[in-house]
Design an enzyme around this catalytic site. Structure first.
Site, PDB file in Angstrom:
ATOM      1  N   ASP A   1      -6.906  -4.714  -4.759  1.00  0.00           N
ATOM      2  CA  ASP A   1      -6.545  -3.391  -4.228  1.00  0.00           C
ATOM      3  C   ASP A   1      -5.193  -2.902  -4.736  1.00  0.00           C
ATOM      4  O   ASP A   1      -4.940  -1.691  -4.772  1.00  0.00           O
ATOM      5  CB  ASP A   1      -6.481  -3.407  -2.691  1.00  0.00           C
ATOM      6  CG  ASP A   1      -7.558  -4.215  -2.014  1.00  0.00           C
ATOM      7  OD1 ASP A   1      -8.008  -5.217  -2.591  1.00  0.00           O
ATOM      8  OD2 ASP A   1      -7.939  -3.857  -0.892  1.00  0.00           O
TER       9      ASP A   1
ATOM     10  N   ASP B   1       0.801  -1.227   0.000  1.00  0.00           N
ATOM     11  CA  ASP B   1       0.000   0.000   0.000  1.00  0.00           C
ATOM     12  C   ASP B   1       0.836   1.281   0.000  1.00  0.00           C
ATOM     13  O   ASP B   1       0.319   2.341   0.374  1.00  0.00           O
ATOM     14  CB  ASP B   1      -0.956  -0.002   1.193  1.00  0.00           C
ATOM     15  CG  ASP B   1      -2.143  -0.922   0.948  1.00  0.00           C
ATOM     16  OD1 ASP B   1      -2.569  -1.025  -0.219  1.00  0.00           O
ATOM     17  OD2 ASP B   1      -2.625  -1.530   1.905  1.00  0.00           O
TER      18      ASP B   1
END
Ligand code: GLY
Length: 393
Positions: free
Chosen positions: A169, A105
């Site tokens: 994601d 991330d």
């Protein structure tokens, strides 16, 4: 449990500009107050409590970039220099994550914070932001496996020998690789990002345009072990935030590559998202679940993505179609119960879901909902400003 009440869809609450102006006024006041609520610039709002107070986390949390991102958008929208100062303050502590190899991330953390800073800021104090982003991108690239053609994600619910899990994601973390490659980093970063998007389009997107949340590959030969979900309702359902991440990510990949295949995939993902929305345009947390919570964050992400996607469409009727959908979604987001009405909260939107299967942060505010909501507003206004200049949309 949130009862799914019918809220006025479309522009029933008033012309969209009025709804947006009201939401902006309240959002700026709440963000100004949030600076005192958060207090410490090394702490970051993540999810809200049921009383709509922010839970705070360190820069190590995947959500840390979104609060500085909200402050950057508040500056862009208001031109109030105090927001620039606060955005810079809350951006600074994210830098310590730039060498963190344990997360997929880094794109979220650095593009929402340093990335928005470099997009909006001018002057020598911003010069070093570029190097920070390139370092973070280079760290992220260590997750790339050429056998698979993907960056790995950093978690899974099962342990399978040689498994290389990828969650959808990760599509949101490609932008930093393209940006770094275009701004002095290695060109290989863009090649990895492009390959990841191609692999995702091939393996995650079902024929009907829905998506798997996770695909597990064999790390030695790239073969698929299995497909399913981590945060969704089941292996063959579509988790709405994952669908929104895929859509937004594909639009961003098109922005950097201008390859039609990515725009085509983005439209397919958008069509699925839009056609599965209820009448009020706010997505359920999973499109097939019988458990009737909404996830407002999914609609915020998809709305912002649509306002970028329409800029790339040459066909006027297609553009008008997606614009109408995006505006209907934005209109709902600006109204209760989605836009929070409590006067004692600094959260903007209520009713997001982090991880329903483990009952974590269900039906509460989420900082990423607020971030993509503000981005959607900035993009909506920019789109109309450009349309005004050109005399047509
Ligand atoms: N990327 C984590 C989530 O969407 O919950």
């Amino acid at each position: 449990m949130l009862v799914i009440a019918a809220v006025p869809g479309g522009l029933a609450g008033g012309p969209l500009d009025v709804l947006v102006d009201n939401a902006v006024r309240t959002s700026l006041a709440r963000l100004e107050r949030s600076v005192s609520e958060v207090g410490d610039p090394a702490l970051y709002p993540s999810y809200g409590t049921p009383q709509l107070k922010w839970q705070l986390k360190s820069s190590a949390d995947w959500t840390s970039g979104f609060y500085p991102g909200c402050l950057w958008y508040a500056w862009e929208i208001s031109r109030d220099r105090r927001f620039e100062g606060w955005a810079r303050q809350w951006t600074a502590a994210i830098e310590q994550e730039k060498l963190n190899p344990d997360t997929h991330d880094l794109g979220f953390r650095f593009m929402c914070s340093f990335g928005n800073g470099i997009r909006l800021g001018q002057g020598p104090e911003y010069d070093r932001y570029k190097g920070v982003i390139i370092t973070a991108a280079t760290t992220l690239a260590r997750r790339y496996n050429p056998q698979v053609g993907c960056l790995s994600s950093n978690w899974d619910l099962v342990k399978i020998e040689n498994a290389f899990p990828v969650v959808v994601d990760v599509m949101m973390n490609l932008e930093i690789l393209f940006w770094a490659a275009e701004n002095g980093g290695s060109p290989e970063l863009a090649q990895m990002a492009r390959a990841h998007a191609i692999t995702t389009g091939r393996d995650f997107v079902r024929p009907d345009g829905g998506t798997y949340h996770v695909v597990r590959y064999d790390q030695n030969n790239g073969r698929i072990i299995n497909k399913g979900t981590l945060q969704g309702a089941g292996p063959e359902t579509t988790w709405s935030r994952g669908q929104a991440w895929a859509l937004y990510g594909m639009v961003a990949v098109y922005r950097h590559t201008r390859e039609q295949r990515f725009l085509d995939t983005a439209m397919k993902l958008a069509d699925y998202f839009i056609s599965h929305l209820p009448a009020d345009h706010v997505a359920p947390w999973d499109f097939q679940s019988g458990i009737k919570y909404r996830d407002v964050s999914a609609t915020c992400i998809a709305t912002s993505a649509l306002f970028e996607m329409i800029r790339y469409l040459d066909d006027a009727s297609l553009r008008a179609h997606y614009e109408t959908e995006a505006e209907a979604m934005l209109a709902s987001l600006c109204q209760p119960p989605w836009f929070a009405t409590r006067t004692d909260t600094n959260c903007l939107l209520d009713h997001s879901v982090q991880f329903l299967p483990i009952n974590s942060n269900v039906d509460v505010p989420a900082i990423f909902a607020d971030y993509y909501f503000l981005e959607a507003i900035a993009r909506y206004r920019a789109w109309h400003a450009a349309a005004g200049r050109l005399g047509s949309k």
